[in-house]
Design an enzyme around this catalytic site. Structure first.
Site, short mmCIF file in Angstrom:
data_model
loop_
_atom_site.label_atom_id
_atom_site.label_comp_id
_atom_site.label_asym_id
_atom_site.label_seq_id
_atom_site.Cartn_x
_atom_site.Cartn_y
_atom_site.Cartn_z
N VAL A 50 0.85 -1.24 0.01
CA VAL A 50 -0.08 -0.08 0.02
C VAL A 50 0.88 1.22 0.09
CG1 VAL A 50 -1.77 1.21 1.26
CG2 VAL A 50 -1.82 -1.15 1.11
N GLU A 65 4.90 -15.67 3.43
CA GLU A 65 6.37 -15.39 4.26
C GLU A 65 6.25 -13.97 4.55
OE1 GLU A 65 9.45 -16.83 1.79
OE2 GLU A 65 8.76 -19.03 2.16
N ASN A 108 9.11 -7.03 9.92
CA ASN A 108 8.07 -6.29 9.42
C ASN A 108 6.86 -6.23 10.14
OD1 ASN A 108 6.23 -5.08 7.65
ND2 ASN A 108 6.95 -6.09 5.96
N TYR A 124 -1.41 -9.34 8.89
CA TYR A 124 -1.69 -10.90 8.58
C TYR A 124 -2.23 -11.38 10.02
CZ TYR A 124 1.55 -10.08 4.99
OH TYR A 124 2.16 -9.58 3.70
C1 LIG Z 1 1.70 -3.94 5.30
C2 LIG Z 1 0.89 -2.94 4.36
C3 LIG Z 1 0.40 -3.68 3.15
C4 LIG Z 1 -0.44 -2.75 5.39
O1 LIG Z 1 -1.32 -2.05 4.43
P1 LIG Z 1 -2.38 -0.74 5.27
O2 LIG Z 1 -3.18 -0.44 4.30
O3 LIG Z 1 -1.68 0.16 6.11
O4 LIG Z 1 -3.18 -1.96 6.53
P2 LIG Z 1 -4.44 -1.69 6.99
O5 LIG Z 1 -4.79 -0.24 7.17
O6 LIG Z 1 -5.45 -2.45 6.39
O7 LIG Z 1 -4.24 -2.07 8.30
C5 LIG Z 1 -4.96 -3.12 8.94
C6 LIG Z 1 -4.37 -3.58 10.33
O8 LIG Z 1 -3.15 -3.95 10.01
C7 LIG Z 1 -2.40 -3.65 11.42
N1 LIG Z 1 -1.41 -2.61 10.72
C8 LIG Z 1 -1.08 -2.14 9.61
N2 LIG Z 1 -0.11 -1.38 9.61
C9 LIG Z 1 0.33 -1.22 10.85
C10 LIG Z 1 1.64 -0.57 11.43
N3 LIG Z 1 2.31 0.22 11.01
N4 LIG Z 1 1.97 -0.89 12.93
C11 LIG Z 1 0.94 -1.68 13.62
N5 LIG Z 1 0.06 -2.31 12.91
C12 LIG Z 1 -0.34 -2.26 11.90
C13 LIG Z 1 -3.32 -2.93 12.50
O9 LIG Z 1 -3.93 -3.77 13.11
C14 LIG Z 1 -4.39 -2.38 11.29
O10 LIG Z 1 -5.75 -2.08 11.84
P3 LIG Z 1 -6.02 -0.94 12.34
O11 LIG Z 1 -5.23 0.48 11.43
O12 LIG Z 1 -7.47 -0.65 12.37
O13 LIG Z 1 -5.11 -0.66 13.72
C15 LIG Z 1 1.60 -1.65 4.51
O14 LIG Z 1 2.21 -1.22 5.61
C16 LIG Z 1 2.77 -1.81 3.40
O15 LIG Z 1 2.63 -1.74 2.14
N6 LIG Z 1 4.06 -1.95 3.76
C17 LIG Z 1 5.23 -2.20 2.82
C18 LIG Z 1 5.17 -3.52 2.14
C19 LIG Z 1 5.36 -4.66 3.02
O16 LIG Z 1 6.22 -4.84 3.78
N7 LIG Z 1 4.29 -5.77 2.55
C20 LIG Z 1 4.49 -6.87 3.23
C21 LIG Z 1 5.38 -7.57 2.64
S1 LIG Z 1 5.17 -8.03 0.98
#
Ligand SMILES: CC(C)(COP(=O)(O)OP(=O)(O)OC[C@H]1O[C@@H](n2cnc3c(N)ncnc32)[C@H](O)[C@@H]1OP(=O)(O)O)[C@@H](O)C(=O)NCCC(=O)NCCS
Length: 151
Positions: A73, A105, A110, A117
């Site tokens: 995202v 994985e 992270n 997840y």
């Molecule tokens: C991981 C990632 C995809 C999460 O996307 P996102 O759209 O922010 O996630 P959401 O808004 O749907 O979050 C859902 C829940 O996940 C958890 N969460 C998401 N980001 C978080 C953070 N930075 N710290 C703690 N909890 C987190 C929370 O429980 C969150 O719910 P809440 O906002 O109501 O507390 C995003 O941070 C990202 O793109 N990271 C870089 C790429 C990556 O590492 N991808 C995974 C490996 S391929």
């Protein structure tokens, strides 16, 4: 409002740009995404916002199991439920296709992805020591996680 739509081969440059903008250590090229998106077993979605596309998920369906390769995202759109919406789209389609489990994985360091997840019900089932090797020389363990989606 966030909407999730299926990704097509034409989205390859978009996925590469989203990954380059916040996807981690080793961005895939548009060509790599194009190859992946063209495979019949690929499951992929793009998350749309009022500002345009802001995230994607790419996975593979093999027999009765699916595996997530990436969920990304854009930094400006995080913590608004896009990641969760993408994970829900995958679980819904994988279940409809008869998959019993989804695997992934994730790097142990992270925190955001692991929290996403775990919130989606995935459980840690294993660990690979030093699996991720970053370009700066650091390493991180991989946590293997699984979600059961059929009784
Ligand atoms: C991981 C990632 C995809 C999460 O996307 P996102 O759209 O922010 O996630 P959401 O808004 O749907 O979050 C859902 C829940 O996940 C958890 N969460 C998401 N980001 C978080 C953070 N930075 N710290 C703690 N909890 C987190 C929370 O429980 C969150 O719910 P809440 O906002 O109501 O507390 C995003 O941070 C990202 O793109 N990271 C870089 C790429 C990556 O590492 N991808 C995974 C490996 S391929």
């Amino acid at each position: 409002m966030t909407q999730v739509r299926p990704a097509t081969v034409a989205d390859a440059p978009l996925l590469a740009a989203l990954h380059a903008g916040g996807g981690g250590d080793r961005p895939w090229s548009a060509g790599e995404y194009q190859t992946f998106l063209a495979r019949p077993q690929t499951l992929a979605w793009v998350a749309m916002t009022a500002d345009g596309p802001a995230g994607f998920l790419i996975a593979t369906l093999m027999a009765d199991e699916a595996e997530i390769y990436e969920v990304v995202v854009a930094p400006a759109h995080r913590r608004r439920g896009l990641g969760q919406a993408l994970m829900t789209a995958l679980a819904t389609q994988a279940k409809a296709a008869g998959a019993r489990k989804i695997h992934l994985e994730v790097a142990a360091d992270n925190r955001a992805a692991r929290a996403l997840y775990e919130g989606c019900g995935y459980q840690a089932v294993g660990r690979r020591k030093g699996y991720y090797k970053y370009s700066n020389g650091d390493t991180a363990d991989a946590i293997l996680m699984t979600l059961a989606i059929q009784e």
